[in-house]
Design an enzyme around this catalytic site. Structure first.
Site, PDB file in Angstrom:
ATOM      1  CB  SER A  25      26.553  21.794  11.608  1.00 54.31           C
ATOM      2  OG  SER A  25      26.581  20.985  10.452  1.00 54.31           O
ATOM      3  CE  LYS A  74      32.521  14.860   5.642  1.00 60.02           C
ATOM      4  NZ  LYS A  74      31.508  14.563   4.800  1.00 60.02           N
ATOM      5  CG  ASP A 110      27.646  12.272   5.148  1.00 57.52           C
ATOM      6  OD1 ASP A 110      27.153  13.133   5.737  1.00 57.52           O
ATOM      7  OD2 ASP A 110      29.028  12.612   4.854  1.00 57.52           O
TER       8      ASP A 110
END
Ligand code: NAP
Length: 302
Positions: A25, A74, A110
């Site tokens: 990223s 997450k 996502d």
């Protein structure tokens, strides 16, 4: 070179994870900031699990505008946020945080990242069946996305650990689409895969260094016109995608989802659309170089 331009006005974004050295990223976002001449920067932060709460407080304290969140944070990050989007709440996973004047809002990009490359096939999938290989975190986002954005009539979840597939099927049952769970056996694959219009690999099988791995062993299971979407993006063309091509199926590479989820996070933080069509080839080339260099040194990027 970038650091020369950094001032007190520079907006800071980044990614937290543990480990973090594998993340692609920073390359993606910093390239786009440069391309658009935005005074922004994107940094990788290695945050050990015991430091997660402090790191999130630090985001607020330092005025960091946005963070991506990756493994293993997450799910655990959610209690430290002020607000969570409905998608992230249902999936119980946040991969993007926006700092809106001290208020921390969690999103899951996502879902749109997965959906976008499939949108052209919305009609083709109407009333049809999808096979999802795997029942981990990515499968959860994929099933949610399919139920929310497509009109399928059946989803078959096939996983090595049957109980996990059953739990996932149970969780999304009653959403207007039949969801069935199966163990990962040759028999089940033979029964389920040929009749599916969409096959999504949400397992890590085929990922570097085990690049010859493929959940679907016999290529005769794949059919012409089927859509075969592999979430694995290292290597860029997995064995499954090669098999799909050989069979005349439509391959969708995991890199596309990676770029699209990144573009979605970018938009949330900057309000600017990432010009993916203009920079896709350049990014693809650079990411491929990084992945190949990693392969030479045995670096696993996931
Ligand atoms: P996860 O939660 O760890 O789940 C891994 C899944 O793979 C489980 O279903 C696991 O089965 C299965 N699996 C692992 N090794 C296997 C083997 N040898 N044989 C059969 N099944 C096996 O991981 P995740 O977060 O869902 O991610 C899965 C993959 O998607 C990773 O490769 C990740 O890089 C990729 N991904 C890509 C994107 C993108 O933007 N392209 C986004 C998210 C994830 P068990 O349940 O039996 O262990």
């Amino acid at each position: 070179m970038l650091s020369l331009r950094i001032t007190s006005q520079t907006q800071v974004t980044g990614v937290i994870g543990h480990p973090i050295s594998h993340s692609l990223s920073p390359l993606m976002h910093n390239r786009v900031f440069e391309y658009l001449d935005l005074d922004w920067v994107y940094l990788p932060f290695d945050v050990a699990p015991q430091n997660l709460e402090e790191a999130i407080k630090g985001m607020r304290g330092l005025g960091i505008r946005g963070l991506n969140v990756t493994i293993p944070h997450k799910e655990r990050v959610i209690p430290f946020l002020d607000e969570v989007s409905p998608e992230a709440e249902t999936i119980e996973a946040v991969n993007t945080i926006l700092n809106e004047e001290g208020k921390l809002i969690g999103y899951n990009t996502d879902v749109p990242g997965f959906v976008r490359p499939l949108k052209d096939f919305e009609e083709k999938l109407r009333g049809k069946k999808a096979v999802i290989l795997g029942a981990g975190g990515a499968s959860r986002a994929v099933i949610y996305a399919l139920l929310k954005h497509f009109d399928l009539n059946q989803i078959s979840v096939i996983n090595r650990t049957l109980e996990k597939a059953e739990r996932l099927a149970e969780r999304f049952r009653g959403e207007g689409c039949e969801i069935r769970a199966f163990g990962l056996t040759e028999e089940n694959l033979e029964e389920q895969v040929p009749s599916a219009s969409l096959v999504v690999n949400c397992t890590s099988v085929g990922m570097f260094p085990e690049v010859n791995g493929c959940v679907i062993k016999g290529k005769r299971l794949l059919k012409k016109g089927q859509i075969v979407y592999d979430l694995v993006y290292n290597p860029l063309e997995t064995r499954l995608l090669k098999l799909a091509k050989e069979r005349g199926a439509i391959p969708i590479p995991g890199l596309e989802m990676l770029l699209q989820q990144g573009a979605e996070s970018f938009k949330i933080w900057t309000g600017v659309q990432m010009p993916l069509d203009s920079i896709r080839e350049e990014l693809r080339f650079e990411l491929e170089e990084i992945l190949l260099a990693g392969h030479q040194h045995g670096v696993r990027r996931q």
